[in-house]
Motif scaffolding. Structure first.
Motif, mmCIF file in Angstrom:
data_model
loop_
_atom_site.group_PDB
_atom_site.id
_atom_site.type_symbol
_atom_site.label_atom_id
_atom_site.label_comp_id
_atom_site.label_asym_id
_atom_site.label_seq_id
_atom_site.Cartn_x
_atom_site.Cartn_y
_atom_site.Cartn_z
ATOM 1 N N SER A 120 21.248 7.971 -18.862
ATOM 2 C CA SER A 120 21.505 7.843 -17.421
ATOM 3 C C SER A 120 20.475 8.690 -16.691
ATOM 4 C CB SER A 120 22.890 8.401 -17.048
ATOM 5 O OG SER A 120 23.912 7.717 -17.713
ATOM 6 N N SER A 179 28.966 8.846 -18.798
ATOM 7 C CA SER A 179 28.868 8.194 -17.494
ATOM 8 C C SER A 179 28.746 9.255 -16.421
ATOM 9 C CB SER A 179 30.124 7.357 -17.219
ATOM 10 O OG SER A 179 30.440 6.564 -18.347
ATOM 11 N N THR A 283 33.294 3.605 -16.515
ATOM 12 C CA THR A 283 32.423 3.278 -15.382
ATOM 13 C C THR A 283 33.022 3.870 -14.122
ATOM 14 O OG1 THR A 283 31.512 1.288 -16.358
ATOM 15 C CG2 THR A 283 31.513 1.414 -13.954
ATOM 16 N N GLN A 495 26.952 2.302 -15.286
ATOM 17 C CA GLN A 495 28.247 2.967 -15.454
ATOM 18 C C GLN A 495 28.520 3.981 -14.332
ATOM 19 O OE1 GLN A 495 26.031 2.607 -18.239
ATOM 20 N NE2 GLN A 495 27.120 0.700 -18.627
ATOM 21 N N HIS A 496 27.670 3.991 -13.336
ATOM 22 C CA HIS A 496 27.861 4.837 -12.146
ATOM 23 C C HIS A 496 27.599 3.909 -10.965
ATOM 24 C CE1 HIS A 496 26.183 8.159 -9.329
ATOM 25 N NE2 HIS A 496 27.485 8.310 -9.369
#
Lengths: 660, 226
Positions: A120, A179, A283, A495-496
């Motif tokens: 991420s 996440s 998420t 997922q964000h």
């Protein structure tokens, strides 16, 4: 074909109006995904309504030439920052420049083993999941020496060609996925929710134990929350271990503890088993204060308004689901898609004997913060037994007014589905390759396929990195694709989830037209004499109407490439859209309730536009030639010209005074 | 693994012709001239250090010498022993028919049978893929070699074979819990001995651990109600 851009759009829309009434369009028989020849880097490909723009092989250091399926080098998840794509992997991560999506270039290969390398990005920070025992704090490749690392690494990526590790947070079960979670208004911290599915490590890390759920502070039945001060990421540390699976009596293993039936409905053993002791992936959707957890045996809905103290607010299970794997909200937060990774991703689970509810997506509506099941969606074409295939990671495609999801199915390729109608999801595009190894099941296929700033990107486990462009079709118009492409975000971590909002443009307006055009209740294509009264959704496509048109309350008039020899009067219509249309008479439109657009048209009389109440859709008056007075009053929002001035021979007055 | 490089075939061409009519494309990958791939210039290869240390740029020579950890002797031995261990679980489940009179124990035994068989296939495949010898066919028979954790001896097996009804169920659960916990101990020993570092071995060991843990938990619940 050498159509101008504008004509191209017109032609497409004209086709649309016709296609709306043509049943059974585009169903290729047989499906071209069946029977594709295999191979590592030379497999045959099939595609519909999407084209592969480019492919980049995995670079040296991130694959095993002797065995492209070598588990130690699997390419995994994707994240994006501006024109940079980050592809995670079991052996580190790879950085690509995607300024030109048709010619992406490799920037950096980062060697740092530990699987599964979920990544991420947040500003100048990159987070990476590590779960394997070979992981070392210092990214070393020889696990016989050095200090073991299982947890979340934090890199400074301000120079993407030279990432620096700035923190490494050790965790009891490592990090299978993670996440990002943010709190609206708090720009100083970012939180990381960690899902660890491995066994509790046995190397004596303080605080880690294999205690049962009734024991003292068990390391299982929880998630780990890391708080990262953005200005001082080296201070990243665990701040809480929420017990998201507790029941009302406080039992921390309060969710599913045995499979719903002795065997999976297919008759095979459950694998993986749907037992909830961890989440597999979460998420977050901070703008809504919600997260959806795919937690092995359950799908859960989580209140994240206080990121360090998330609270479960709902849970569901499903007798067909082997393993709740990942989750995606629609942009409004009224729906959530969960995936089932039946077979763990390494099995062939898209065989023609596999039912459509096995290893599929389950789509839920969210009603009063509770989830209500609506449908399953499974890749609608069988794959061979040489292809590992099951539902996997995807992201939204930001088409305004619709819910569209582009999803990876491992060696099943990618499938784009429309779930606007959550009870009837429908595939609208696909891409597939033949098996990696036609002789045996060798691990491969897309781990993730995500939309980012105009394109779809895919991480292929064994083959590398792909870029794709959507193509217009009856199911997705050029304007809808263009409207999605106009959405530009700083970062994409599916997922964000970020709330997408669209700046109204030519494309978004035309997308609304195209969407309404799929609902025509009557279509006129030739000549029509006499007065036309519009109820329902009346569509003029290349028509000539010799007479006046009256649109009744609640009616919708769509016209394209048409001529109206008479006045147009509309009062309290649901919608009125004129494109490339000539009106030989006055146009008077009042009290429209849904949407209103008059674009690239010739109005030989006066045009008055009043009292429109069209929330979220400013009336569009753009690119027209208006012979009479253009007068606009009392419209909310006020009319706009989306950058295309009108030629007004009379006067432009009221709210439209500046639109010429 | 042997991977083919095949040219576009006649069937693919036919499919392309059909597909062209409905706007669907079929193409052979790399050799096709259509949307394609630039050979990307080799980017920089970087190996970070621990937090606070600088990353290093790897030379082509260093890069060529990098490798993922290979499997170890401990991994291979673990796989072989686990096959043998699992086979004994199947001996136990084979005794259930005709002895248990409950509904839940035969159901559980069936589940264990399926999962042990699947795992045995996985363990064998791992060994075959690496050219490692398979376990000896009779290694699970009592009296062969050292007893693995949780392995039952002749006395246990005889006692179980002689039991009936509720007494059988209770003994079956007790023995199977002991047996499964042995498998979990073997996983822990594998990691303790430095095994499970090869990614695929790690994955297999984790699955064995997860499956046995779930079944042990289920059996403890069942035992508690008896």
């Amino acid at each position: 074909m050498a159509l101008s851009a504008r004509k191209g759009i017109v032609a497409t829309a004209a086709a649309l109006l016709v296609l709306a009434f043509t049943p059974g369009v585009a169903a290729a028989d047989p499906d071209p995904r069946i029977g594709l020849g295999g191979g590592w880097l030379d497999a045959e490909e099939a595609a519909s309504n999407i084209e592969r723009l480019a492919h980049v092989d995995k670079p040296a250091g991130s694959f095993d030439p002797a065995n492209p399926s070598n588990f130690s080098y699997v390419a995994s998840d994707l994240a994006f920052k501006g024109n940079t794509a980050f592809m995670g992997g079991y052996n580190g991560f790879t950085v690509f420049d995607v300024s030109n999506p048709s010619a992406p270039s490799l920037l950096t290969t980062v060697v740092c083993p530990g699987g599964q390398g979920d990544v991420s990005v947040y500003g100048n920070l990159l987070f990476m999941s590590v779960e394997e025992t070979r992981g070392r704090v210092d990214c070393g490749t020889n696990p016989a020496v050095g200090q073991r690392f299982q947890g979340v690494r934090v890199f400074d990526i301000s120079n993407v060609t030279n990432p620096q590790q700035v923190a490494a947070v050790q965790l009891c079960r490592g990090s299978h996925t993670h996440s990002l979670v943010t709190k609206p208004g708090d720009t100083e911290n970012v939180y990381v929710y960690v899902s660890g599915t491995a066994g509790v490590r046995g190397d004596g890390l303080a605080g880690c134990n294999n205690n049962p759920a009734s024991g003292v502070d068990p390391s299982r039945w929880r998630i780990d929350v890391i708080k990262v001060p953005v200005a001082d990421p080296a201070a990243a540390a665990v701040v809480s271990n929420p017990r998201l699976f507790a029941d009302e009596t406080g039992k921390i293993d309060g969710l599913q503890n045995t499979p719903p039936t002795p065997q999976h409905p297919s008759g095979s053993n459950w694998g993986p088993s749907p037992i909830t002791s961890a989440c597999h992936d979460i998420t977050s959707y901070p703008a809504l204060g919600l997260a959806a957890g795919a937690c092995q045996g359950n799908g859960i809905l989580i209140d994240i308004s206080d990121p360090a103290n998330p609270k479960r607010i709902d849970e569901v299970s499903d007798p067909n689901f082997a393993y709740w794997h990942s989750a995606t909200f629609n942009n409004d937060g009224t729906k959530v898609i969960f995936t089932d990774e039946w077979g763990g991703g390494t099995g062939a689970r898209c065989r023609d004997t596999d039912q459509p509810e096995w290893g599929a997506n389950a789509i839920f509506d969210i009603v009063d913060r509770k989830m209500e099941f609506r449908s399953y969606y499974k890749l609608p074409v069988p794959q061979t037994i040489q292809e590992n295939c099951v539902a996997h990671n995807g992201s939204l495609v930001p088409v305004p007014g619709r819910d569209i999801f582009v999803q990876a199915w491992y060696q099943g390729g990618l499938s784009v589905l429309d779930f606007t109608d959550s009870a009837h999801p429908k595939e609208i595009a696909f891409f597939d390759r033949g098996p990696l190894n036609p002789a045996a099941l060798s691990l491969g296929g897309f781990w993730s396929t995500y939309w980012h700033n105009g394109q779809v990107y895919g991480s292929e486990i064994a083959r590398g990195f792909d870029t794709f462009g959507l193509k217009p079709s009856a199911d997705l118009s050029a304007a809808e694709i263009q409207a999605a492409r106009e959405v530009v975000v700083a970062e994409t971590n599916p997922q964000h989830q970020q709330k997408i909002s669209w700046t109204q443009s030519r494309a978004t307006s035309r997308a609304t037209f195209d969407q309404l055009a799929r609902t025509c209740t009557s279509t006129i294509t030739g000549n029509r004499n006499g007065v036309l009264v519009v109820d329902g959704v009346t569509c003029l496509d290349g028509a000539t109407v010799r007479g006046a048109i009256t649109v009744r309350r609640g009616g919708t008039l769509l016209a394209i490439d048409s001529t109206i020899n008479g006045a147009v009067a509309s009062s309290s219509a649901a919608a009125l859209h004129l494109y490339d249309t000539t009106v030989n008479g006055a146009v008077a439109v009042s009290g429209t309730t849904g949407s209103l657009a008059v674009v690239d048209s010739q109005l030989r009389g006066a045009f008055s536009l009043s009292g429109a109440r069209t929330p979220g859709f400013a009336s569009v008056v753009a690119g027209n030639e208006i012979s009479g007075v253009l007068s606009c009053t009392g419209n909310t929002p006020a009319p706009i010209n989306v950058g295309a001035k009108n030629k007004v021979r009379g006067l432009a007055v009221g709210q439209c005074a500046a639109l010429d | 693994m042997q991977l083919s490089r095949r040219a576009i075939g006649v069937s693919a061409l036919a499919a392309a012709l059909i597909a062209a009519a409905v706007g669907i494309s079929v193409a052979a990958g790399r050799d096709d001239s259509a949307p394609t791939t630039a050979a990307s210039p080799p980017g920089r290869v970087v190996q970070p250090g621990a937090p606070g240390q600088d990353s290093r740029t790897l030379s082509p020579d260093e890069l060529s010498r990098l490798s993922a950890p290979p499997h170890s002797a401990a991994d291979a031995e673990f796989m072989r022993r686990m096959v043998t261990h699992h086979l004994q679980a199947l001996e136990l489940t084979a005794l259930v028919g005709g002895r248990s009179t409950s509904a839940d124990v035969p159901q559980l035994a069936k589940r264990i049978e399926v999962s042990q068989n699947e795992e045995i296939a996985q363990l064998r495949q791992w060994l075959v893929d690496r050219g490692e010898p398979l376990p000896e066919p009779h290694a699970n028979h009592v009296g062969h070699g050292d007893l693995m954790p949780g392995m039952l001896d002749a006395t246990d097996l005889t006692a179980l074979a002689a039991a009936k009804g509720a007494a059988f169920d209770k003994l079956f659960l007790e023995l199977m819990i002991r047996h499964h916990e042995g498998a979990i101990t073997m996983v822990q020993q594998l990691y303790r001995d430095g095994g499970g570092v090869e990614s695929a071995a790690d994955r297999v060991a984790r699955e064995v651990n997860a499956d046995q843990s779930i079944e042990v938990r289920r059996m403890r619940d069942m035992l508690a109600t008896r």
